[in-house]
Design a protein around this motif. Structure first.
Motif, PDB file in Angstrom:
ATOM      1  N   LYS A 403       0.829  -1.193   0.000  1.00  0.00           N
ATOM      2  CA  LYS A 403       0.000   0.000   0.000  1.00  0.00           C
ATOM      3  C   LYS A 403       0.866   1.247   0.000  1.00  0.00           C
ATOM      4  O   LYS A 403       1.838   1.327   0.756  1.00  0.00           O
ATOM      5  N   GLU A 404       0.502   2.185  -0.864  1.00  0.00           N
ATOM      6  CA  GLU A 404       1.215   3.448  -0.942  1.00  0.00           C
ATOM      7  C   GLU A 404       0.448   4.532  -0.210  1.00  0.00           C
ATOM      8  O   GLU A 404      -0.765   4.453  -0.058  1.00  0.00           O
ATOM      9  N   ILE A 405       1.176   5.536   0.205  1.00  0.00           N
ATOM     10  CA  ILE A 405       0.569   6.648   0.944  1.00  0.00           C
ATOM     11  C   ILE A 405      -0.134   7.558  -0.045  1.00  0.00           C
ATOM     12  O   ILE A 405       0.403   7.909  -1.095  1.00  0.00           O
ATOM     13  N   SER A 412       1.985  19.139   0.337  1.00  0.00           N
ATOM     14  CA  SER A 412       3.164  20.014   0.308  1.00  0.00           C
ATOM     15  C   SER A 412       4.430  19.274   0.706  1.00  0.00           C
ATOM     16  O   SER A 412       5.511  19.526   0.157  1.00  0.00           O
ATOM     17  N   ASN A 413       4.343  18.334   1.635  1.00  0.00           N
ATOM     18  CA  ASN A 413       5.537  17.632   2.107  1.00  0.00           C
ATOM     19  C   ASN A 413       5.976  16.541   1.138  1.00  0.00           C
ATOM     20  O   ASN A 413       7.158  16.152   1.149  1.00  0.00           O
ATOM     21  N   LEU A 414       5.048  15.992   0.321  1.00  0.00           N
ATOM     22  CA  LEU A 414       5.403  14.909  -0.599  1.00  0.00           C
ATOM     23  C   LEU A 414       5.747  15.421  -1.993  1.00  0.00           C
ATOM     24  O   LEU A 414       5.892  14.613  -2.920  1.00  0.00           O
ATOM     25  N   PHE A 429      -3.507  17.441  -8.330  1.00  0.00           N
ATOM     26  CA  PHE A 429      -2.200  17.939  -7.902  1.00  0.00           C
ATOM     27  C   PHE A 429      -1.161  17.605  -8.979  1.00  0.00           C
ATOM     28  O   PHE A 429      -1.330  16.649  -9.747  1.00  0.00           O
ATOM     29  N   ARG A 430      -0.109  18.354  -9.007  1.00  0.00           N
ATOM     30  CA  ARG A 430       1.027  18.111  -9.904  1.00  0.00           C
ATOM     31  C   ARG A 430       2.259  17.763  -9.083  1.00  0.00           C
ATOM     32  O   ARG A 430       2.586  18.436  -8.112  1.00  0.00           O
ATOM     33  N   GLN A 431       2.925  16.681  -9.503  1.00  0.00           N
ATOM     34  CA  GLN A 431       4.116  16.218  -8.798  1.00  0.00           C
ATOM     35  C   GLN A 431       5.360  16.797  -9.465  1.00  0.00           C
ATOM     36  O   GLN A 431       5.519  16.716 -10.688  1.00  0.00           O
ATOM     37  N   LEU A 432       6.218  17.359  -8.679  1.00  0.00           N
ATOM     38  CA  LEU A 432       7.475  17.931  -9.180  1.00  0.00           C
ATOM     39  C   LEU A 432       8.562  16.870  -9.059  1.00  0.00           C
ATOM     40  O   LEU A 432       9.132  16.657  -7.988  1.00  0.00           O
TER      41      LEU A 432
END
Length: 452
Positions: A403-405, A412-414, A429-432
């Motif tokens: 299982k992934e978080i 903001s933290n991930l 959301f967009r992942q950097l």
């Protein structure tokens, strides 16, 4: 992995069209024109009878028509119109004066919007247009006419007087039987049973001696077919296919900022203005309580209506004769209570011991029962040696996944940045991700859909 568990709403309308395709429709397409299976249930159809129907009913066979005598019809009188001309004039036609009616001009001003905090200092339309005016007395439209009662008698007869024919009353014939006189002699209580009954003597009952109980010498067979044929097969315990329950816990502290705190904007609210009511000033002049009815009404001297009561009959001084046919015909008779007709018992009661021997005990012959033959097949040899194969395709091919978080907990933290929200309430959301390119080493953003 993320599923929408709430009801669809339209609070975040963004112009996105819904997709009605499902996983079931993609994986299980239709195969041509396949007709559904036919039902084996019999149809409820009406079964016609081939025989000819007889049109005679119990009503037709039992009913006997009677000759109907028509009621004598009385011809109505001829209508004779009255001489003279009818005056169709009314008070409304005499007093009404027609006048031209024009369109009503609107006295309502245009809507004004007050955007300043200054005090309102204007005169309302109600106070300006509706002013106190002197009331004028309305003239009475009543025509003074003196009531004159008619001198001639009302000569129109009613339908009851025309159709009613008086007839003589015929007394109803009595069907009561004549009075029967009781006999003078004593009552004879002899019956056919008392005269024709013959007493017979009873024969003594057959007494059979009681048999003594003799126990069986053979031992009791308590072995059943289940205990004799059933043998337990050893097997391994089934393995659980349930994945391990691992809780996903993050060590990142909570930022304390919610979506409501980000989007909510407080508005300045001003207190409502309080309108002071106008002071009441009582009048000093006297109120005129006279109405048009009090001033114009003329009282007339009229006598009360005479009651339509029949004239009183003269009272009779003779004594009341209260004899009736019931008192004359139904007189009380002296009745003597009849004694109990009980005959003395002629059969003596038994004095010996009661014999409880029945015909079943006297004629029954016991037989030895043979045990029922078992129809169970013979136990197959070799099943206990081979182990039971309890493996399935799900157990062989199933691989537990980690299982992934969910990035919606702490975006903001991930490394996620908020983009927008669709009409169903899903946030994007967009992942950097630090993936280098050929020209420069700027991070390439990847868009990820997350449900909050």
């Amino acid at each position: 992995r993320h599923r929408c568990c709430h009801i669809r709403t339209r609070i975040y309308e963004d112009g996105l069209q819904l997709s009605h395709t499902t996983e079931y429709g993609d994986n299980y397409p239709g195969y041509g024109n396949v007709s559904p299976p036919r039902s084996c249930k019999p149809k409820h159809e009406y079964q016609q009878d081939g025989s000819k129907m007889d049109g005679i009913t119990t009503f037709k066979s039992d009913y006997l028509p009677y000759n109907i005598v028509k009621r004598p019809f009385r011809a109505p009188q001829e209508y004779r119109p009255k001489s003279g001309k009818i005056d169709l004039g009314t008070i409304y036609q005499k007093d009404y004066s027609p006048h031209k009616v024009g369109p009503v001009t609107l006295a309502r001003p245009r809507e004004r919007k007050h955007t300043t905090d200054a005090k309102l200092d204007t005169i309302p339309t109600y106070r300006d247009d509706y002013r106190v005016k002197a009331a004028q007395r309305t003239e009475s439209c009543k025509v003074e006419r003196v009531y004159k009662p008619p001198t001639e008698r009302f000569g129109n007869p009613s339908t009851f007087q025309d159709d009613f024919i008086p007839r003589e009353l015929n007394p109803v014939q009595s069907f009561k039987p004549p009075v029967a006189k009781p006999p003078d002699g004593p009552f004879d209580g002899t019956t056919s049973h008392r005269t024709a009954y013959v007493v017979h003597e009873l024969e003594p009952k057959f007494v059979r001696p009681r048999e003594e109980y003799k126990p069986c010498d053979q031992p009791f067979e308590d072995l059943t077919t289940h205990q004799r044929d059933f043998k337990g097969i050893p097997g391994q315990q089934a393995k659980s296919c349930k994945p391990e329950n691992r809780k996903v816990v993050s060590d990142v502290p909570f930022s304390g900022m919610t979506e409501f705190q980000e989007r909510y904007q407080p508005w300045l609210v001003t207190l409502p203005e309080f309108h002071k009511p106008r002071e009441y000033i009582p009048r000093t002049d006297k109120m005129d309580l006279n109405s048009t009815n009090r001033l114009d009404y003329i009282t007339h001297k009229s006598s009360p209506a005479a009651p339509i009561r029949p004239p009183q009959r003269r009272r009779m001084n003779a004594p009341f004769q209260g004899n009736t046919t019931t008192k004359d015909d139904f007189k009380p008779w002296s009745i003597c209570r009849q004694g109990i007709i009980k005959k003395e018992p002629q059969i003596p009661k038994p004095t010996g011991k009661f014999s409880d021997l029945t015909t079943f005990r006297s004629h029954y012959i016991p037989h030895q029962a043979t045990p029922a033959q078992s129809c169970k097949p013979v136990h197959a040899v070799g099943l206990n040696e081979v182990p039971f194969q309890d493996e399935t395709l799900y157990r062989i091919e199933y691989t537990p996944k980690k299982k992934e978080i969910c990035p919606a907990h702490h975006p903001s933290n991930l490394g996620y940045v908020y983009v927008n929200t669709d009409s169903q309430g899903h946030q994007f959301f967009r992942q950097l991700s630090p993936e280098p390119s050929n020209s420069n080493c700027n991070p390439i953003p990847n868009e990820v859909a997350v449900m909050t």
